[in-house]
Each structure stands twice: as C-alpha cells, then as structure tokens.
Design a protein around this motif. Sequence first.
Motif, mmCIF file in Angstrom:
data_model
loop_
_atom_site.group_PDB
_atom_site.id
_atom_site.type_symbol
_atom_site.label_atom_id
_atom_site.label_comp_id
_atom_site.label_asym_id
_atom_site.label_seq_id
_atom_site.Cartn_x
_atom_site.Cartn_y
_atom_site.Cartn_z
ATOM 1 N N TYR A 215 0.807 -1.222 0.000
ATOM 2 C CA TYR A 215 0.000 0.000 0.000
ATOM 3 C C TYR A 215 0.838 1.268 0.000
ATOM 4 O O TYR A 215 0.301 2.349 0.195
ATOM 5 C CB TYR A 215 -0.901 0.014 1.236
ATOM 6 N N MET A 216 2.141 1.165 -0.225
ATOM 7 C CA MET A 216 2.989 2.356 -0.103
ATOM 8 C C MET A 216 3.720 2.709 -1.389
ATOM 9 O O MET A 216 4.618 3.532 -1.381
ATOM 10 C CB MET A 216 4.023 2.121 1.011
ATOM 11 N N ILE B 125 -14.289 6.751 4.481
ATOM 12 C CA ILE B 125 -13.671 6.976 5.779
ATOM 13 C C ILE B 125 -12.162 7.158 5.594
ATOM 14 O O ILE B 125 -11.517 6.389 4.887
ATOM 15 C CB ILE B 125 -13.940 5.793 6.730
ATOM 16 N N MET B 126 -11.614 8.171 6.243
ATOM 17 C CA MET B 126 -10.176 8.419 6.199
ATOM 18 C C MET B 126 -9.640 8.341 7.617
ATOM 19 O O MET B 126 -9.823 9.250 8.415
ATOM 20 C CB MET B 126 -9.883 9.792 5.588
ATOM 21 N N GLY B 127 -9.015 7.214 7.964
ATOM 22 C CA GLY B 127 -8.485 7.044 9.311
ATOM 23 C C GLY B 127 -7.229 7.880 9.525
ATOM 24 O O GLY B 127 -6.472 8.144 8.598
ATOM 25 N N MET B 128 -6.987 8.271 10.776
ATOM 26 C CA MET B 128 -5.791 9.028 11.105
ATOM 27 C C MET B 128 -4.596 8.093 11.218
ATOM 28 O O MET B 128 -4.727 6.915 11.560
ATOM 29 C CB MET B 128 -5.985 9.785 12.419
ATOM 30 N N THR B 129 -3.413 8.614 10.916
ATOM 31 C CA THR B 129 -2.197 7.825 10.998
ATOM 32 C C THR B 129 -1.845 7.567 12.456
ATOM 33 O O THR B 129 -1.831 8.487 13.272
ATOM 34 C CB THR B 129 -1.037 8.548 10.302
ATOM 35 N N ILE B 130 -1.562 6.299 12.786
ATOM 36 C CA ILE B 130 -1.220 5.899 14.147
ATOM 37 C C ILE B 130 0.156 5.250 14.125
ATOM 38 O O ILE B 130 0.379 4.272 13.407
ATOM 39 C CB ILE B 130 -2.254 4.916 14.718
ATOM 40 N N LEU B 131 1.078 5.819 14.892
ATOM 41 C CA LEU B 131 2.407 5.231 15.038
ATOM 42 C C LEU B 131 2.382 4.319 16.255
ATOM 43 O O LEU B 131 1.983 4.746 17.336
ATOM 44 C CB LEU B 131 3.462 6.330 15.194
ATOM 45 N N PHE B 132 2.794 3.089 16.105
ATOM 46 C CA PHE B 132 2.654 2.122 17.181
ATOM 47 C C PHE B 132 3.842 1.188 17.222
ATOM 48 O O PHE B 132 4.623 1.078 16.270
ATOM 49 C CB PHE B 132 1.365 1.311 17.003
ATOM 50 N N THR B 133 3.973 0.504 18.346
ATOM 51 C CA THR B 133 4.913 -0.591 18.513
ATOM 52 C C THR B 133 4.130 -1.821 18.945
ATOM 53 O O THR B 133 2.902 -1.771 19.065
ATOM 54 C CB THR B 133 5.985 -0.242 19.564
ATOM 55 N N GLN B 134 4.818 -2.903 19.222
ATOM 56 C CA GLN B 134 4.128 -4.125 19.618
ATOM 57 C C GLN B 134 3.345 -3.950 20.909
ATOM 58 O O GLN B 134 2.297 -4.565 21.101
ATOM 59 C CB GLN B 134 5.137 -5.261 19.780
ATOM 60 N N GLY B 135 3.815 -3.077 21.811
ATOM 61 C CA GLY B 135 3.145 -2.908 23.094
ATOM 62 C C GLY B 135 2.075 -1.850 23.115
ATOM 63 O O GLY B 135 1.440 -1.624 24.153
ATOM 64 N N THR B 136 1.836 -1.149 22.000
ATOM 65 C CA THR B 136 0.813 -0.100 21.963
ATOM 66 C C THR B 136 -0.583 -0.719 21.989
ATOM 67 O O THR B 136 -0.876 -1.621 21.213
ATOM 68 C CB THR B 136 0.964 0.749 20.695
ATOM 69 N N PRO B 137 -1.477 -0.264 22.871
ATOM 70 C CA PRO B 137 -2.844 -0.813 22.893
ATOM 71 C C PRO B 137 -3.666 -0.273 21.735
ATOM 72 O O PRO B 137 -3.471 0.860 21.289
ATOM 73 C CB PRO B 137 -3.396 -0.333 24.241
ATOM 74 N N PHE B 138 -4.584 -1.073 21.260
ATOM 75 C CA PHE B 138 -5.464 -0.674 20.159
ATOM 76 C C PHE B 138 -6.684 0.013 20.744
ATOM 77 O O PHE B 138 -7.468 -0.591 21.466
ATOM 78 C CB PHE B 138 -5.879 -1.917 19.352
ATOM 79 N N ARG B 139 -6.877 1.310 20.433
ATOM 80 C CA ARG B 139 -7.954 2.114 21.022
ATOM 81 C C ARG B 139 -8.986 2.573 20.002
ATOM 82 O O ARG B 139 -9.958 3.212 20.365
ATOM 83 C CB ARG B 139 -7.364 3.365 21.691
ATOM 84 N N LEU C 149 -7.835 0.487 9.456
ATOM 85 C CA LEU C 149 -7.411 -0.088 8.175
ATOM 86 C C LEU C 149 -7.763 0.800 6.995
ATOM 87 O O LEU C 149 -7.304 0.546 5.871
ATOM 88 C CB LEU C 149 -8.035 -1.469 7.988
ATOM 89 N N ALA C 150 -8.596 1.833 7.186
ATOM 90 C CA ALA C 150 -8.912 2.756 6.099
ATOM 91 C C ALA C 150 -7.725 3.648 5.747
ATOM 92 O O ALA C 150 -7.709 4.270 4.690
ATOM 93 C CB ALA C 150 -10.121 3.616 6.463
ATOM 94 N N ASN C 151 -6.739 3.716 6.633
ATOM 95 C CA ASN C 151 -5.535 4.504 6.380
ATOM 96 C C ASN C 151 -4.460 3.571 5.825
ATOM 97 O O ASN C 151 -4.082 2.580 6.464
ATOM 98 C CB ASN C 151 -5.059 5.154 7.683
ATOM 99 N N SER C 152 -3.961 3.857 4.636
ATOM 100 C CA SER C 152 -2.996 2.961 3.975
ATOM 101 C C SER C 152 -1.695 2.845 4.756
ATOM 102 O O SER C 152 -1.069 1.775 4.768
ATOM 103 C CB SER C 152 -2.723 3.457 2.550
ATOM 104 N N VAL C 153 -1.270 3.926 5.424
ATOM 105 C CA VAL C 153 -0.033 3.861 6.211
ATOM 106 C C VAL C 153 -0.211 2.907 7.392
ATOM 107 O O VAL C 153 0.658 2.074 7.682
ATOM 108 C CB VAL C 153 0.367 5.264 6.694
ATOM 109 N N ASN C 154 -1.350 3.034 8.092
ATOM 110 C CA ASN C 154 -1.627 2.127 9.205
ATOM 111 C C ASN C 154 -1.666 0.679 8.732
ATOM 112 O O ASN C 154 -1.117 -0.222 9.383
ATOM 113 C CB ASN C 154 -2.968 2.480 9.852
ATOM 114 N N LYS C 155 -2.336 0.450 7.601
ATOM 115 C CA LYS C 155 -2.500 -0.914 7.101
ATOM 116 C C LYS C 155 -1.154 -1.522 6.733
ATOM 117 O O LYS C 155 -0.874 -2.689 7.059
ATOM 118 C CB LYS C 155 -3.429 -0.902 5.880
#
Length: 406
Positions: free
Chosen positions: A284-285, A302-316, A323-329
């Motif tokens: 997707y990039m 729908i246009m989701g906001m970009t979320i920077l995460f690691t393995q320990g980041t909780p899903f909120r 998944l609507a944001n290609s960077v997140n996906k």
Amino acid sequence: MIRRSDPYWAGLASDLTIEQTLMRILKSIGGMTRGKGMKEVQRAQLLLSMPVCVAINSLMQALTDTEYISSEQHKECSKTRQERDTKIGIQFLDERKPFAAVNTLRNIETGVTSTDDVNAHQAHEIGSAIINELKCQNVMDVSLKKGRQVVTLKTHSVLQAGNQILPVSPQLLFQRLLVVATSQADDMGNAFNHELCPVPASLFDNTGCMREAQKATLAEALWCFGDCVANPESDETMVYILDGGSLLHKIPWPRGYTFKGICQLYVDYVHKRYGFPSIVFEGYMDGPSTKDFTHQHRSKGIMGMTILFTQGTPFRSKKDYYLANSVNKQNFINLLVASLQTIGCEVVHAAADADVTIVKTAVEWATRKEATLIGEDTDLLVLLCYHAVLEDNDIVFRSDRHVGLT
C-alpha cells in the motif's frame, strides 16, 4: 486554581477556597450561622463582617503560632505508589518508544498522530492573542471566531469523512451548468446534437467514481455448480495459499489488546486451520494502483488518522477506521508478516495489487504438490482459469464459507 499551601496537588478551585476561608469561619462554632436566625439584618451583618473576621482570624493564628493544615494524604505521594509508577514508566518507555523521531504531534499512549491543523502546543500564544484583541472592547460587541480556537488531538479522535477533501461531482456540475445555459445560450438545439455526459455513464457513477463490478453474481452462479465441488484429502502433501487481504478482515480486533496480541490472534488462527501456509499480502505504499477505487468503495469514504505504534501499543480505535488509512495498514502488515514468519509461514509481500501474485504463487506450488488457494475474491478464480497449467497437480480454490472448487 488557587494554592493555600506548598504540597503537590494542593490547588483548589475558587469556590472551595472561599469555603475554606470565609465560609469556614462564619459557619463554625460561634459563627454567624450557628443558633441564629437568618433575617435580612443577619445576612447584611454576615456579608459585611466576613472580610474583617478573616483578617482577625489570620492574625490570631499568627499570634498564637497556631495554623490549620491538613496532612499529606494524596495517594500519589506514598513511597509504594512512587516506586510502582517508576517501574511502570520505565516499562512503558521500553515497549512503546513514544519519543521516536516524528515531525508531528503524537499521543504517546495510543500512537495517534496529529494533522497539520492541530495547534494544542500553541494554546498559550493563541489565548494571549485572543485576550489582547478583547481589550478596550464593549462586551456586547465581542465576536469570537471559531477558527481562532485551539484544535486538539481529541477533536480529531472521532474519525470521519468530514476532514477529507471530497471531489466535485462532474455529473452534478454539468447538470447545473446545463440549466443555466438554457437562459443564456441562443440556440440550445445544437447542444443536444452531442453527447450530454461528462464521463461514460457505463463506467462511472454520479459521484465520478468507477462503478463496482458485479462479481457477486458470477460467484453465486459458480457456487451452484455441484459437479465442480472438490473434497481434497488433507495430508502432509497439501499446501495452502492464503489471500492476505481477506485474512486481515477475518479476525475481529478486541479493543484494548496490544498490537502484539492482535498479531498473535492471527498466528493462532492460521496455524490451527492451515498449519504452515504460504500467505500473500498486498502493498500500500508504492503510489497509485489499480485497486485504489476498490479501496475507496470498501472504506465508504472513511479516512483514518495515521497511528504510530509498537508491539506494546494498545489498540484504542475501530478496526475499519484503522485499516482505512494505507499507512496504518501497511505498518500492521509489516508487523504481522514478522509474527507469521517466526512460526515458519512463507510470506510473500506484493508491491501493489496482490491478486496476480496470489495466483502465480498457487500455480508455482502446484508444480510440486497439491495446492489449495483460500480466498473470497472472484478475481482469483478468473485468474486461476487463465494461469493454471493442466499438467500440474490439482489446484483447489476454496472459501472459508463454501466447499472447494477445482
């Protein structure tokens, strides 16, 4: 907030400060409200005597070296709580890495990044500018503009299509111009000698987006053929090829799970049902692709906001918004690929649209052993009919909701 003492968390609201100073003295034993009626005379005496009583009370406390104070009772000040918070804080920094290099504001707990219009870090400057504008103005003439307010991350936490720049409908614009032209043009008859459509109606709808293919009709017709049902034996010679895009939408994401925990859900699901399959994911990039319109239809704008995460980041968030944001996906696919490879799955990452890569992977496996392609897209079946080689082993196309097709 008003502070009457030096300890942490000692700030009080103005109404509580009045209760602890003026009102406390007057309501305590011997005060104006104890054992006396509250007629108009008493109320006037109460109001006029409060400043004097407070001053006298403060002087008497200073003279007798007596002071009314409260002990340090806040639970955050205890030694045990401080040690626990220190341990949790160090663990949080190790797992989340919240201060990674980013060029925008970021919520260090959820990983949500801000858009360009978020200006919460400039709240003091914006507030000071607004106050300076209000000086020497009549309160009835003040008009506060909505555009001058501080925009926070929370303002954009509810993901919606309102922040998206929507394209102008050429069909609607064309129709409105045509109505105006009826009163302005000298000879409208000549206009109807030409095609009065800005785009081919057979390919595009009124919004300017390409029409969706009615693939469901073909799929339902194929499922009705009983003579193409296959029941291959599931043994060690069988290999499974999975459509990664379909797999992403197969498992729900529990809110509050870390991204590592969500990846583990996929790993457990794949290993339990298919052992060690070959999985093909889309990319997707790499810029525009042939499936951009399909992705827009699926996300419904729908246009989701970009979320920077690691393995320990909780899903909120919500799975569809995320998944609507290609960077997140793409970032989640990268994390999931690493988790699947740790258990021995073969993962293929296509540059863009993965349909052809999925089919070619299945055909390549069929040269060595019997292969089963797991997917839901009718395009895969059409591509299989073109790329499959009759001399190879059987290729079974199977859905999780239907029996297989050969």
